[in-house]
Design a protein around this motif. Structure first.
Motif, PDB file in Angstrom:
ATOM      1  N   THR A 197       0.854  -1.172   0.000  1.00 19.29           N
ATOM      2  CA  THR A 197       0.000   0.000   0.000  1.00 19.29           C
ATOM      3  C   THR A 197       0.893   1.226   0.000  1.00 19.29           C
ATOM      4  O   THR A 197       2.026   1.168   0.445  1.00 19.29           O
ATOM      5  CB  THR A 197      -0.896   0.023   1.240  1.00 19.29           C
ATOM      6  OG1 THR A 197      -0.071  -0.161   2.386  1.00 19.29           O
ATOM      7  CG2 THR A 197      -1.932  -1.060   1.172  1.00 19.29           C
ATOM      8  N   CYS A 198       0.379   2.326  -0.519  1.00 19.63           N
ATOM      9  CA  CYS A 198       1.175   3.538  -0.602  1.00 19.63           C
ATOM     10  C   CYS A 198       1.668   3.934   0.787  1.00 19.63           C
ATOM     11  O   CYS A 198       0.877   4.119   1.701  1.00 19.63           O
ATOM     12  CB  CYS A 198       0.320   4.643  -1.206  1.00 19.63           C
ATOM     13  SG  CYS A 198       1.263   6.113  -1.572  1.00 19.63           S
ATOM     14  N   GLY A 199       2.995   4.021   0.939  1.00 16.27           N
ATOM     15  CA  GLY A 199       3.546   4.408   2.219  1.00 16.27           C
ATOM     16  C   GLY A 199       3.667   3.265   3.206  1.00 16.27           C
ATOM     17  O   GLY A 199       4.268   3.417   4.255  1.00 16.27           O
ATOM     18  N   GLY A 200       3.132   2.087   2.890  1.00 17.78           N
ATOM     19  CA  GLY A 200       3.223   0.938   3.799  1.00 17.78           C
ATOM     20  C   GLY A 200       4.513   0.178   3.570  1.00 17.78           C
ATOM     21  O   GLY A 200       5.297   0.531   2.697  1.00 17.78           O
ATOM     22  N   PRO A 201       4.724  -0.876   4.350  1.00 17.67           N
ATOM     23  CA  PRO A 201       5.951  -1.649   4.176  1.00 17.67           C
ATOM     24  C   PRO A 201       5.981  -2.331   2.817  1.00 17.67           C
ATOM     25  O   PRO A 201       4.941  -2.692   2.269  1.00 17.67           O
ATOM     26  CB  PRO A 201       5.873  -2.677   5.313  1.00 17.67           C
ATOM     27  CG  PRO A 201       4.438  -2.770   5.669  1.00 17.67           C
ATOM     28  CD  PRO A 201       3.842  -1.429   5.368  1.00 17.67           C
ATOM     29  N   GLN A 202       7.194  -2.504   2.263  1.00 23.60           N
ATOM     30  CA  GLN A 202       7.311  -3.136   0.948  1.00 23.60           C
ATOM     31  C   GLN A 202       7.329  -4.653   1.046  1.00 23.60           C
ATOM     32  O   GLN A 202       7.116  -5.343   0.066  1.00 23.60           O
ATOM     33  CB  GLN A 202       8.579  -2.642   0.263  1.00 23.60           C
ATOM     34  CG  GLN A 202       8.471  -1.190  -0.138  1.00 23.60           C
ATOM     35  CD  GLN A 202       9.831  -0.612  -0.454  1.00 23.60           C
ATOM     36  OE1 GLN A 202      10.714  -1.318  -0.920  1.00 23.60           O
ATOM     37  NE2 GLN A 202      10.011   0.665  -0.197  1.00 23.60           N
ATOM     38  N   LEU A 203       7.638  -5.161   2.227  1.00 30.39           N
ATOM     39  CA  LEU A 203       7.692  -6.608   2.398  1.00 30.39           C
ATOM     40  C   LEU A 203       7.092  -6.957   3.760  1.00 30.39           C
ATOM     41  O   LEU A 203       7.471  -6.372   4.768  1.00 30.39           O
ATOM     42  CB  LEU A 203       9.147  -7.085   2.350  1.00 30.39           C
ATOM     43  CG  LEU A 203       9.346  -8.590   2.371  1.00 30.39           C
ATOM     44  CD1 LEU A 203       8.956  -9.215   1.038  1.00 30.39           C
ATOM     45  CD2 LEU A 203      10.785  -8.946   2.698  1.00 30.39           C
ATOM     46  N   ARG A 204       6.148  -7.893   3.737  1.00 28.35           N
ATOM     47  CA  ARG A 204       5.497  -8.284   4.999  1.00 28.35           C
ATOM     48  C   ARG A 204       5.829  -9.749   5.269  1.00 28.35           C
ATOM     49  O   ARG A 204       5.452 -10.626   4.478  1.00 28.35           O
ATOM     50  CB  ARG A 204       3.992  -8.040   4.898  1.00 28.35           C
ATOM     51  CG  ARG A 204       3.666  -6.551   4.718  1.00 28.35           C
ATOM     52  CD  ARG A 204       2.349  -6.329   4.059  1.00 28.35           C
ATOM     53  NE  ARG A 204       2.225  -7.116   2.843  1.00 28.35           N
ATOM     54  CZ  ARG A 204       1.089  -7.305   2.199  1.00 28.35           C
ATOM     55  NH1 ARG A 204      -0.012  -6.769   2.638  1.00 28.35           N
ATOM     56  NH2 ARG A 204       1.058  -8.033   1.093  1.00 28.35           N
ATOM     57  N   VAL A 205       6.535  -9.966   6.356  1.00 31.22           N
ATOM     58  CA  VAL A 205       7.057 -11.283   6.702  1.00 31.22           C
ATOM     59  C   VAL A 205       6.367 -11.778   7.962  1.00 31.22           C
ATOM     60  O   VAL A 205       6.226 -11.036   8.929  1.00 31.22           O
ATOM     61  CB  VAL A 205       8.583 -11.208   6.957  1.00 31.22           C
ATOM     62  CG1 VAL A 205       9.126 -12.558   7.399  1.00 31.22           C
ATOM     63  CG2 VAL A 205       9.317 -10.713   5.724  1.00 31.22           C
ATOM     64  N   ALA A 206       5.947 -13.038   7.952  1.00 35.74           N
ATOM     65  CA  ALA A 206       5.451 -13.675   9.177  1.00 35.74           C
ATOM     66  C   ALA A 206       6.388 -14.821   9.528  1.00 35.74           C
ATOM     67  O   ALA A 206       6.829 -15.566   8.644  1.00 35.74           O
ATOM     68  CB  ALA A 206       4.037 -14.202   8.971  1.00 35.74           C
TER      69      ALA A 206
END
Ligand code: 4NP
Length: 172
Positions: free
Chosen positions: A4-13
């Motif tokens: 999302t605009c301005g959100g993290p580029q990579l989401r890791v669990a």
């Protein structure tokens, strides 16, 4: 990869069985190291367990003690359970052992979601065939938690070093 605009580029669990020992340790250490590297806004980290027994609980006191002794803050963790909708919110789901891998892979609804599941220690430069799991310290003594911390720190360093490339790799 979705961003999302301005959100993290990579989401890791990061995922283990109970989400009170291994994956919370990995979560806290990885976040700490990403923050130190100035990547806290680029990579977002969550953790969960495949089981629901400890949902809502803080970290195991033995895991929290080892983290505190080594300069990390375990206080914010509360255990959660991984569900299929975690694939909607994460680019990579990194599992601590083979059983966790199989359980998370079984939640995938598409081949693309299945591709998001990898073993955490696949990023560990010291891992080898037959030594690529983070062992469960739950039933053992305090030494097991120190072993987990060392593996998690080494692997987190490698993930942080690879982070810019990881975002590209996952987006392909
Ligand atoms: P973890 O360890 O998967 O590293 O959080 C465990 C925590 C709890 C249980 C097993 C493993 N348990 O059986 O409740």
């Amino acid at each position: 990869m979705t961003s999302t605009c301005g959100g993290p580029q990579l989401r890791v669990a990061v995922v283990c069985l109970g989400n009170i020992c291994r994956s919370p340790m990995a979560d806290v250490v990885l976040e700490h190291k990403l923050d130190e590297a100035g990547l806290a806004d680029t990579v977002h980290v969550d953790s969960a367990g495949t089981g629901d027994w400890h949902r809502g609980e803080p970290m195991d006191p033995r895991a929290a003690a080892v983290l505190t002794e080594h300069g990390y803050d375990p206080s914010r963790h509360r255990a959660r359970q991984v569900t299929a909708d975690w694939f909607d919110d994460h680019d990579l789901i990194l599992t601590m052992d083979d059983a966790n891998f199989d359980d998370v892979a079984a939640l995938a609804r598409t081949p693309q979601e299945r591709e998001k599941v990898r073993k955490f220690r696949s990023y560990d430069p010291a891992a080898s065939l037959g030594d690529d799991e983070v062992p469960d310290p739950w039933y053992g003594g305090p030494d097991g938690f120190v072993t987990v911390l060392r593996m998690v720190e080494r692997t987190a360093d490698a993930i942080v070093a690879a982070a810019p490339g990881l975002t590209e790799e996952v987006s392909r």
